[in-house]
Design an enzyme around this catalytic site. Structure first.
Site, short mmCIF file in Angstrom:
data_model
loop_
_atom_site.label_atom_id
_atom_site.label_comp_id
_atom_site.label_asym_id
_atom_site.label_seq_id
_atom_site.Cartn_x
_atom_site.Cartn_y
_atom_site.Cartn_z
N LYS A 286 -15.42 -31.26 26.02
CA LYS A 286 -14.78 -31.94 24.90
C LYS A 286 -15.69 -33.01 24.30
CE LYS A 286 -10.64 -34.29 23.43
NZ LYS A 286 -9.32 -34.81 23.72
N MET B 283 -0.85 8.93 33.24
CA MET B 283 -2.05 9.25 34.01
C MET B 283 -1.78 9.10 35.51
SD MET B 283 -5.09 10.27 33.94
CE MET B 283 -6.05 10.10 32.46
N PHE C 126 -7.21 -32.24 34.39
CA PHE C 126 -6.16 -31.43 33.80
C PHE C 126 -6.77 -30.22 33.08
CE2 PHE C 126 -3.45 -30.48 30.04
CZ PHE C 126 -2.42 -29.89 30.74
N GLN C 127 -6.27 -29.04 33.36
CA GLN C 127 -6.74 -27.77 32.78
C GLN C 127 -8.24 -27.55 32.99
OE1 GLN C 127 -5.13 -27.41 28.73
NE2 GLN C 127 -3.40 -26.34 29.64
C1 LIG Z 1 -8.89 7.11 32.28
C2 LIG Z 1 -10.37 7.25 32.07
C3 LIG Z 1 -10.96 8.50 32.14
C4 LIG Z 1 -12.32 8.66 31.88
N1 LIG Z 1 -12.83 9.93 31.87
C5 LIG Z 1 -14.10 10.11 31.42
C6 LIG Z 1 -14.62 11.42 31.21
O1 LIG Z 1 -13.96 12.43 31.42
N2 LIG Z 1 -15.88 11.53 30.73
C7 LIG Z 1 -16.65 10.44 30.45
O2 LIG Z 1 -17.77 10.60 29.98
N3 LIG Z 1 -16.19 9.21 30.68
C8 LIG Z 1 -14.95 9.01 31.13
N4 LIG Z 1 -14.47 7.74 31.30
C9 LIG Z 1 -15.37 6.61 30.99
C10 LIG Z 1 -16.31 6.30 32.14
O3 LIG Z 1 -15.64 5.50 33.08
C11 LIG Z 1 -17.56 5.51 31.62
O4 LIG Z 1 -17.15 4.38 30.92
C12 LIG Z 1 -18.42 6.34 30.69
O5 LIG Z 1 -18.67 7.61 31.22
C13 LIG Z 1 -19.75 5.62 30.45
O6 LIG Z 1 -20.35 6.09 29.30
P1 LIG Z 1 -21.91 6.03 29.08
O7 LIG Z 1 -22.62 6.72 30.17
O8 LIG Z 1 -22.14 6.48 27.69
O9 LIG Z 1 -22.32 4.51 29.29
P2 LIG Z 1 -22.03 3.16 28.52
O10 LIG Z 1 -21.13 2.34 29.35
O11 LIG Z 1 -21.73 3.34 27.10
O12 LIG Z 1 -23.48 2.51 28.71
C14 LIG Z 1 -24.51 2.75 27.82
C15 LIG Z 1 -25.83 2.99 28.52
O13 LIG Z 1 -26.81 3.01 27.49
C16 LIG Z 1 -27.77 1.99 27.70
N5 LIG Z 1 -28.12 1.41 26.41
C17 LIG Z 1 -27.51 0.42 25.74
N6 LIG Z 1 -28.14 0.16 24.59
C18 LIG Z 1 -29.20 1.01 24.54
C19 LIG Z 1 -30.23 1.22 23.60
N7 LIG Z 1 -30.32 0.52 22.46
N8 LIG Z 1 -31.15 2.16 23.88
C20 LIG Z 1 -31.09 2.89 25.04
N9 LIG Z 1 -30.13 2.73 25.96
C21 LIG Z 1 -29.19 1.80 25.71
C22 LIG Z 1 -27.14 1.00 28.64
O14 LIG Z 1 -28.13 0.35 29.38
C23 LIG Z 1 -26.24 1.90 29.50
O15 LIG Z 1 -26.95 2.45 30.57
C24 LIG Z 1 -13.12 7.55 31.59
C25 LIG Z 1 -12.55 6.29 31.57
C26 LIG Z 1 -11.18 6.13 31.78
C27 LIG Z 1 -10.59 4.77 31.69
C1 LIG Z 2 -4.61 -3.30 33.25
C2 LIG Z 2 -4.48 -1.99 33.96
N1 LIG Z 2 -3.58 -1.86 34.95
C3 LIG Z 2 -3.44 -0.67 35.59
C4 LIG Z 2 -4.23 0.40 35.25
C5 LIG Z 2 -4.09 1.74 35.98
N2 LIG Z 2 -3.63 2.77 35.03
C6 LIG Z 2 -4.48 3.65 34.47
S1 LIG Z 2 -3.74 4.68 33.37
C7 LIG Z 2 -2.23 3.98 33.67
C8 LIG Z 2 -1.01 4.48 32.95
C9 LIG Z 2 -1.06 4.25 31.49
O1 LIG Z 2 0.20 4.53 30.95
P1 LIG Z 2 0.41 4.72 29.39
O2 LIG Z 2 -0.22 3.60 28.66
O3 LIG Z 2 1.83 4.97 29.12
O4 LIG Z 2 -0.48 5.99 29.09
P2 LIG Z 2 -0.21 7.54 29.44
O5 LIG Z 2 -1.08 7.84 30.62
O6 LIG Z 2 1.23 7.69 29.74
O7 LIG Z 2 -0.64 8.26 28.22
C10 LIG Z 2 -2.33 2.97 34.64
C11 LIG Z 2 -1.20 2.18 35.15
C12 LIG Z 2 -5.17 0.19 34.22
N3 LIG Z 2 -6.01 1.16 33.85
N4 LIG Z 2 -5.26 -1.00 33.58
#
Ligand SMILES: Cc1cc2nc3c(=O)[nH]c(=O)nc-3n(C[C@H](O)[C@H](O)[C@H](O)COP(=O)(O)OP(=O)(O)OC[C@H]3O[C@@H](n4cnc5c(N)ncnc54)[C@H](O)[C@@H]3O)c2cc1C
Ligand SMILES: Cc1ncc(C[n+]2csc(CCOP(=O)(O)OP(=O)(O)O)c2C)c(N)n1
Ligand SMILES: [Mg+2]
Lengths: 591, 172
Positions: free
Chosen positions: A162, A479, A112-113
């Protein structure tokens, strides 16, 4: 004296300095909860969903720099927390998650679970343990915290059957950990660091590209010294925001898909990219083959797999940012002189031109609909003196928060970057608030995202976590709508939320405070009222539904080819005024 | 090109799935994989045959090293190595074919390890080319079943160093 597994668990948490546990009970962990109930050192925050518990642990960890801890039951408890573990794994957040498991004698029997917690979590944890013998429990917990918080941080799962929580053993907590297959490199190779220093001295168009690693390593001070000493501009990733002061004259703001014009142009035309704790994510590189075509690349990262994963690197340095930057600064201090400034004058002239040509911009009419950027900007201005912690959900509002909320310090920014988990913001904010009861914690949310973990409002009220949620309510998965407008000819497939709850009433239903901004003129007053409240608050801000987030580099595009504003046909549609449905949008377009 | 990677891992529950999961999760290729305990029973030795360009191999080696249960990774293609594989092949043999089968066994220095009036079970060891060759020759007779171990490999000791060591040992 012998202790039960449940008592050992609590003793271990105390030794690790854990003050807060985000948890939800169930059959196989009842013994542990029973013991938690009879002590006062570890506060249990009872969440309404295990995903919430996981994100709270993440928020706690990001804000404190220490491991966040959660406890869930077997089966559905475990599957519910998976999203948070996957999120923590992608963003390198130190989380230790304890899961209950069916008794050892039943494992594998479809009890279970029962769920295969180890199998489920393997691809989304840094490591995981199944504890089969109570005599191993303490040492395992010690190892779990060690692995989660050292090297490249990440989530670790400890699965406790458990019977192990009920069985007794002598308790001794190990002082140290040694794992022969796990020895993160902290100090960078000296020769490579010297090469990096030489490259920095010679570069005409250098750029610092800094990420989450600087935050994890606590290297902001060293970064500031490096940048100021060498006068090199700083681009931050979404995860690196706060690693460098957002208002500093050397700050270019965020780079990447929704980064600033100057940040992306400086990357593209630079001759030396100095990447520090950033992982060349595809939201940053765009098309890898055309990424930084003129640059040599220095890459400092503690995880060797991050180096040369996506992009060719000329000077790789494996090590902790703080230690490497100290060493690098020491060399540069002795060599930097006025020459570099002259050498780089044309570069800075160019950068200032870019900054002036296309600063972040939006247009707020005095009587018009509320622009989301205006809300973030005012929230920033009204709160910056209080050094707030800011969480976001995922979507357009997240990007506007990244652009307009200019954080001054690290560990103030809680956002889901790698996995992009809608529903992350509110529980993450609660986790941070649980760690810092007296600080101001804000959550900038979307009307779509907030509904993914709304249930945690009950937790916020019960546990007195007065998070201030500001919902940028555009009626859309904004978005998604933006991509549909730009790349799917404006067909709004399932992006119009259609109906949203009355968030003011919803807040009140939970016993929290609900406020609404009816017009732009009321914005400041309502925000101030919210900030003065000592309860959890939802501020519902209906915003202009068709606002798009710019600059934007289309996925797989090139970094110097940004879309800076709505294309003409979209503008025409919008000039039609307030609410445009997809149907009459078509008529506007063909007219 | 095939790449042989030798991986020393903790000999404990779940390690194989971590390694296999790494390959499947990141879309890396596994041609073959063999695992067995080492002299030290707390460790196991894996030999993984994989393929990919230089960048992929570099990632595979780094990602393997990153696994906490992995103690040591050696990319054997960076050194000289020797490798062997064993195959057990069950062939149909009609009267006329039985002598031919034995001739092939002889040429490849293989062994017949089981025999019935209508089959031979043949064991052969060698490098993969040799295994392929014997399979090709036996195929016309009719292969009923075939199992292969996958390759195991070990780096060669540098000859000069070994010679020096031998001299030193002799002197002592
Ligand atoms: C809707 C949306 C839009 C996005 N648009 C953008 C955007 O326009 N620009 C953007 O930049 N990102 C954007 N992102 C985020 C993107 O997807 C990545 O998460 C982000 O760019 C990663 O950041 P980072 O390179 O700093 O890495 P992180 O994920 O922060 O990783 C950190 C890195 O540093 C290393 N590290 C960790 N600890 C240490 C330490 N002590 N010393 C040395 N190195 C270390 C790790 O190994 C890793 O390589 C967006 C995300 C979403 C959801
Ligand atoms: C759990 C999850 N499902 C679907 C998506 C895809 N997704 C990225 S942005 C977005 C819309 C987000 O809507 P809202 O929170 O109203 O933000 P807005 O872009 O309108 O500011 C969706 C559906 C996601 N990022 N995460
Ligand atoms: Mg929305």
């Amino acid at each position: 004296m012998k202790l039960t597994g449940a008592e050992i668990f609590i003793e271990c948490l105390k030794r690790e300095g854990v003050k807060t546990l985000f948890a939800l009970p169930g059959g196989v962990v009842l013994k542990i909860f029973d013991m938690l109930h009879q002590q006062k050192d570890v506060e249990v925050i009872l969440t309404r969903h295990e995903q919430g518990a996981g994100h709270m642990a993440e928020g706690y960890a990001k804000a404190t720099g220490k491991a966040g801890v959660c406890l869930v039951t077997s089966g559905p408890g475990m599957t519910n927390v998976i999203t948070a573990l996957a999120d923590a794994y992608m963003d390198s957040v130190p989380v230790v998650c304890f899961s209950g498991q069916v008794p050892t004698s039943l494992i594998g029997n479809d009890a279970f679970q029962e769920a295969d917690n180890i199998g489920l979590s393997r691809p989304c944890t840094k490591y995981n343990f199944l504890v089969k013998d109570v005599n191993d429990l303490a040492a395992t917990i010690k190892e779990a915290f060690y692995i989660a918080t050292t090297g490249r941080p990440g989530p670790v799962l400890v699965d406790i059957p458990k019977d192990v929580s009920m069985a007794k053993a002598d308790f001794t907590y190990p002082n140290s950990v040694s794992i022969r297959g796990y020895n993160p490199t902290v100090e960078g190779n000296k020769w490579q660091i010297k090469q990096a220093a030489e490259a920095i001295m010679k570069a005409k168009k250098p750029i610092l590209y800094v990420g989450g690693g600087v935050v994890f390593s606590g290297a902001s001070q060293e970064l500031l010294e490096l940048a100021e000493m060498t006068q090199i501009p700083v681009d931050m990733t979404l995860m690196g925001l706060g690693a460098f002061p957002g208002e500093h004259p050397l700050s270019m703001g965020m780079l990447g898909m929704h980064g600033t014009y100057q940040a992306n142009m400086a990357m593209h035309y630079s001759d030396l990219v100095i990447a520090i704790g950033a992982r060349f994510d595809d939201r940053v590189t765009g098309k890898p083959s055309e990424f930084c075509p003129h640059a040599k690349v220095i890459h400092v990262d503690i995880d060797p797999t991050s180096i040369r994963k996506n992009i060719h690197v000329d000077i790789p340095i494996v090590g902790d940012c703080k230690s490497v930057l100290r060493e690098l600064n020491q060399i540069l201090r002795a060599t930097v002189n006025g020459e570099q400034k002259d050498l780089r004058k044309p570069w800075w002239d160019q950068i200032r031109d870019w900054q002036q040509a296309h600063p972040l911009a939006y247009h707020q009419e005095k009587e018009g609909p509320i622009k989301p950027q205006q809300v973030v900007k005012r929230l920033y201005e009204l709160t910056k003196d209080r050094d707030p912690i800011v969480a976001t959900d995922v979507g357009q509002h997240q990007m506007w928060a990244a652009q307009y909320f200019k954080l001054a310090k690290p560990n103030r920014w809680l956002t889901s970057g790698g996995l992009g988990t809608m529903g992350f913001g509110f529980p993450a904010a609660m986790g941070a608030q649980a760690a810092f009861r007296d600080r101001l914690v804000l959550c900038i949310a979307g009307d779509g995202s907030i509904q993914m973990n709304m249930q945690e409002m009950a937790t916020a009220v019960l546990s007195k976590l007065p998070v201030k949620i500001i919902i940028l309510n555009n009626g859309f998965h904004g978005m998604v709508r933006q991509w549909q407008d730009l790349f799917y000819e404006g067909r709004y497939a399932s992006s119009n939320l259609g109906t949203t709850p009355d968030f003011v009433k919803l807040a009140e239903a939970y016993g929290a405070v609900g406020l609404r901004v009816k017009k732009v003129g009321d914005l400041d007053a309502v925000l101030k009222e919210a900030l003065a409240t000592d309860k959890p608050v939802i501020v519902d801000v209906p915003t202009y539904p068709y606002e798009n987030c710019y600059p934007m580099i289309p996925a797989g595009g090139c970094n110097h080819e940004m879309i800076l504003e709505d294309p003409p046909e979209l503008k025409m549609k919008q000039s039609g005024g307030a609410k445009v449905t997809p149907e009459d949008k078509d008529t506007v377009l063909t007219a | 090109m095939d790449h042989i990677i030798s991986v020393t891992v903790e000999n404990k529950f779940g390690v194989l799935s971590r390694v296999a999961g790494l390959f499947s999760g990141r879309g890396f290729n596994i041609e073959s994989l063999s695992v067995a305990p080492t002299l030290d029973p707390s460790m196991s030795q894996m030999t993984i045959v994989t393929s990919g360009d230089e960048r992929i191999i570099e990632q595979i080696v780094k990602q393997l090293n990153k696994l906490i249960d992995v103690i040591k990774v050696v990319d054997l293609n960076e050194t000289e190595f020797v490798s062997r594989e064993t195959a057990i092949i069950k062939v149909h043999t009609k009267d006329v074919d039985r002598a031919e089968a034995l001739r092939i066994v002889d040429i490849f220095r293989a062994n017949v390890i089981d025999s019935t009036p209508t089959t031979y079970t043949i064991e052969v060891s060698g490098d993969p080319k040799k295994i392929e060759a014997i399979i090709n020759l036996l195929q016309p007779l009719g292969i009923k079943e075939l199992v292969r171990t996958g390759r195991v490999a070990v780096a060669r000791e540098p000859v000069r160093q070994a010679a020096v060591q031998a001299k030193k040992n002799a002197r002592e």
